[in-house]
Design a protein around this motif. Structure first.
Motif, PDB file in Angstrom:
ATOM      1  N   ILE A  33       0.708  -1.214   0.125  1.00  0.00           N
ATOM      2  CA  ILE A  33      -0.005  -0.103  -0.127  1.00  0.00           C
ATOM      3  C   ILE A  33       0.952   1.275   0.029  1.00  0.00           C
ATOM      4  O   ILE A  33       1.926   1.414   0.692  1.00  0.00           O
ATOM      5  CB  ILE A  33      -0.823  -0.073   1.181  1.00  0.00           C
ATOM      6  CG1 ILE A  33      -1.774  -1.189   1.371  1.00  0.00           C
ATOM      7  CG2 ILE A  33      -1.754   1.326   1.383  1.00  0.00           C
ATOM      8  CD1 ILE A  33      -2.497  -1.350   2.792  1.00  0.00           C
ATOM      9  N   GLY A  35       0.471   5.188   0.712  1.00  0.00           N
ATOM     10  CA  GLY A  35      -0.341   6.208   1.197  1.00  0.00           C
ATOM     11  C   GLY A  35       0.115   7.673   1.277  1.00  0.00           C
ATOM     12  O   GLY A  35       1.270   7.813   1.418  1.00  0.00           O
ATOM     13  N   ALA A  50      -5.112   6.734   0.172  1.00  0.00           N
ATOM     14  CA  ALA A  50      -3.958   5.613  -0.024  1.00  0.00           C
ATOM     15  C   ALA A  50      -4.504   4.911  -1.187  1.00  0.00           C
ATOM     16  O   ALA A  50      -5.446   4.881  -1.674  1.00  0.00           O
ATOM     17  CB  ALA A  50      -4.178   4.539   1.298  1.00  0.00           C
ATOM     18  N   HIS A  51      -3.514   3.954  -1.760  1.00  0.00           N
ATOM     19  CA  HIS A  51      -3.800   3.173  -3.077  1.00  0.00           C
ATOM     20  C   HIS A  51      -3.232   1.820  -2.844  1.00  0.00           C
ATOM     21  O   HIS A  51      -1.891   1.800  -2.505  1.00  0.00           O
ATOM     22  CB  HIS A  51      -2.989   4.048  -4.156  1.00  0.00           C
ATOM     23  CG  HIS A  51      -3.587   3.398  -5.471  1.00  0.00           C
ATOM     24  ND1 HIS A  51      -3.746   2.203  -5.749  1.00  0.00           N
ATOM     25  CD2 HIS A  51      -4.119   4.369  -6.502  1.00  0.00           C
ATOM     26  CE1 HIS A  51      -4.288   2.296  -7.081  1.00  0.00           C
ATOM     27  NE2 HIS A  51      -4.591   3.561  -7.510  1.00  0.00           N
ATOM     28  N   ILE A  52      -4.008   0.899  -3.076  1.00  0.00           N
ATOM     29  CA  ILE A  52      -3.419  -0.498  -3.041  1.00  0.00           C
ATOM     30  C   ILE A  52      -2.435  -0.735  -4.219  1.00  0.00           C
ATOM     31  O   ILE A  52      -2.746  -0.371  -5.370  1.00  0.00           O
ATOM     32  CB  ILE A  52      -4.774  -1.433  -2.935  1.00  0.00           C
ATOM     33  CG1 ILE A  52      -5.377  -1.304  -2.010  1.00  0.00           C
ATOM     34  CG2 ILE A  52      -4.088  -2.901  -2.801  1.00  0.00           C
ATOM     35  CD1 ILE A  52      -4.945  -1.444  -0.400  1.00  0.00           C
ATOM     36  N   THR A  58      -8.780   2.262  -3.650  1.00  0.00           N
ATOM     37  CA  THR A  58      -8.257   3.796  -3.160  1.00  0.00           C
ATOM     38  C   THR A  58      -9.054   4.037  -2.069  1.00  0.00           C
ATOM     39  O   THR A  58     -10.174   3.799  -2.013  1.00  0.00           O
ATOM     40  CB  THR A  58      -8.246   4.822  -4.423  1.00  0.00           C
ATOM     41  OG1 THR A  58      -9.666   4.886  -4.872  1.00  0.00           O
ATOM     42  CG2 THR A  58      -7.407   4.317  -5.752  1.00  0.00           C
ATOM     43  N   TYR A  59      -8.496   5.016  -1.364  1.00  0.00           N
ATOM     44  CA  TYR A  59      -9.202   5.553   0.050  1.00  0.00           C
ATOM     45  C   TYR A  59      -8.901   6.977   0.207  1.00  0.00           C
ATOM     46  O   TYR A  59      -7.772   7.452  -0.311  1.00  0.00           O
ATOM     47  CB  TYR A  59      -8.479   4.679   1.277  1.00  0.00           C
ATOM     48  CG  TYR A  59      -8.605   3.278   1.025  1.00  0.00           C
ATOM     49  CD1 TYR A  59      -7.730   2.407   0.488  1.00  0.00           C
ATOM     50  CD2 TYR A  59      -9.686   2.753   1.713  1.00  0.00           C
ATOM     51  CE1 TYR A  59      -7.784   1.024   0.190  1.00  0.00           C
ATOM     52  CE2 TYR A  59      -9.776   1.078   1.648  1.00  0.00           C
ATOM     53  CZ  TYR A  59      -8.822   0.503   0.852  1.00  0.00           C
ATOM     54  OH  TYR A  59      -8.782  -0.872   0.858  1.00  0.00           O
ATOM     55  N   GLN A  99       3.353   0.748   3.061  1.00  0.00           N
ATOM     56  CA  GLN A  99       3.082  -0.612   3.848  1.00  0.00           C
ATOM     57  C   GLN A  99       3.629  -1.584   3.039  1.00  0.00           C
ATOM     58  O   GLN A  99       3.334  -1.625   1.910  1.00  0.00           O
ATOM     59  CB  GLN A  99       1.755  -0.629   4.255  1.00  0.00           C
ATOM     60  CG  GLN A  99       0.970  -0.262   5.580  1.00  0.00           C
ATOM     61  CD  GLN A  99      -0.341  -0.947   5.826  1.00  0.00           C
ATOM     62  OE1 GLN A  99      -0.454  -1.757   5.730  1.00  0.00           O
ATOM     63  NE2 GLN A  99      -1.167   0.161   6.176  1.00  0.00           N
ATOM     64  N   ASN A 105      -1.827  -4.193   6.949  1.00  0.00           N
ATOM     65  CA  ASN A 105      -2.669  -4.073   5.739  1.00  0.00           C
ATOM     66  C   ASN A 105      -3.890  -3.315   6.310  1.00  0.00           C
ATOM     67  O   ASN A 105      -5.174  -3.391   5.785  1.00  0.00           O
ATOM     68  CB  ASN A 105      -3.238  -5.400   5.643  1.00  0.00           C
ATOM     69  CG  ASN A 105      -3.906  -5.640   4.160  1.00  0.00           C
ATOM     70  OD1 ASN A 105      -3.491  -4.898   3.366  1.00  0.00           O
ATOM     71  ND2 ASN A 105      -4.947  -6.314   4.150  1.00  0.00           N
ATOM     72  N   SER A 106      -3.601  -2.151   6.864  1.00  0.00           N
ATOM     73  CA  SER A 106      -4.693  -1.181   7.031  1.00  0.00           C
ATOM     74  C   SER A 106      -4.217   0.214   6.587  1.00  0.00           C
ATOM     75  O   SER A 106      -3.441   0.957   7.039  1.00  0.00           O
ATOM     76  CB  SER A 106      -4.770  -0.961   8.808  1.00  0.00           C
ATOM     77  OG  SER A 106      -5.516   0.182   8.956  1.00  0.00           O
ATOM     78  N   PRO A 107      -4.948   0.546   5.340  1.00  0.00           N
ATOM     79  CA  PRO A 107      -4.409   1.662   4.745  1.00  0.00           C
ATOM     80  C   PRO A 107      -4.782   3.101   5.355  1.00  0.00           C
ATOM     81  O   PRO A 107      -3.970   4.068   5.002  1.00  0.00           O
ATOM     82  CB  PRO A 107      -5.463   1.666   3.334  1.00  0.00           C
ATOM     83  CG  PRO A 107      -5.826   0.388   3.393  1.00  0.00           C
ATOM     84  CD  PRO A 107      -6.032  -0.256   4.656  1.00  0.00           C
ATOM     85  N   TYR A 113       2.062   1.727   8.636  1.00  0.00           N
ATOM     86  CA  TYR A 113       3.022   1.935   7.867  1.00  0.00           C
ATOM     87  C   TYR A 113       4.593   1.752   8.197  1.00  0.00           C
ATOM     88  O   TYR A 113       4.782   2.055   9.124  1.00  0.00           O
ATOM     89  CB  TYR A 113       2.981   3.205   7.039  1.00  0.00           C
ATOM     90  CG  TYR A 113       1.724   3.375   6.128  1.00  0.00           C
ATOM     91  CD1 TYR A 113       0.342   3.458   6.673  1.00  0.00           C
ATOM     92  CD2 TYR A 113       1.811   3.508   4.846  1.00  0.00           C
ATOM     93  CE1 TYR A 113      -0.816   3.665   6.018  1.00  0.00           C
ATOM     94  CE2 TYR A 113       0.823   3.638   4.220  1.00  0.00           C
ATOM     95  CZ  TYR A 113      -0.608   3.620   4.534  1.00  0.00           C
ATOM     96  OH  TYR A 113      -2.002   3.705   3.682  1.00  0.00           O
TER      97      TYR A 113
END
Length: 126
Positions: A33, A35, A50-52, A58-59, A99, A105-107, A113
């Motif tokens: 991730i 971010g 954030a972007h996977i 995306t978030y 990350q 795995n928590s954006p 991070y």
């Protein structure tokens, strides 16, 4: 290790636009991730977007949704943050973060991070 270098900050009038870039190097194959966070004077660091890395998601924080757009270029190992309709309250130091697959795995959570850039100042004048 992953190294991050941000660029693109600066001074802009309210209503204007800026594009931030963050180039990753090192163990980029481990990125899960990417971010963006920001920290204004006297305030805690807050999540922006954030972007996977695989492209699947995306978030955005509520405060930037509809104004900011995050994108990635995996060929360049770079993440971008296009910021439109900027407001004085967007003034902050903006940090890029990664990350890897050992992270939580928590954006949205800064604590998840593993790697951080040095930050770039964004100042929006009224």
């Amino acid at each position: 290790q992953v190294q991050l270098v941000e660029s693109g900050g600066g001074l802009v009038q309210a209503g204007g636009s800026l594009r931030l870039s963050c180039a990753a190097s090192g163990r980029t194959f481990s990125i899960n991730i990417m971010g963006w966070f920001r920290q204004a004077p006297g305030k805690e660091r807050e999540f922006v977007s954030a972007h996977i890395w695989s492209g699947l998601g995306t978030y955005y924080s509520d405060s930037v949704k509809g104004r900011f757009t995050i994108s990635i270029d995996r060929a360049k190992d770079t993440v971008y943050l296009q910021m439109n309709s900027l407001k004085p309250e967007d003034t902050a130091v903006y940090y890029c973060a990664v990350q890897d697959y050992s992270g939580s795995n928590s954006p949205l959570s800064a604590s998840g991070y593993n790697y951080w850039g040095q930050g770039t100042q964004v100042t929006v004048s009224s």
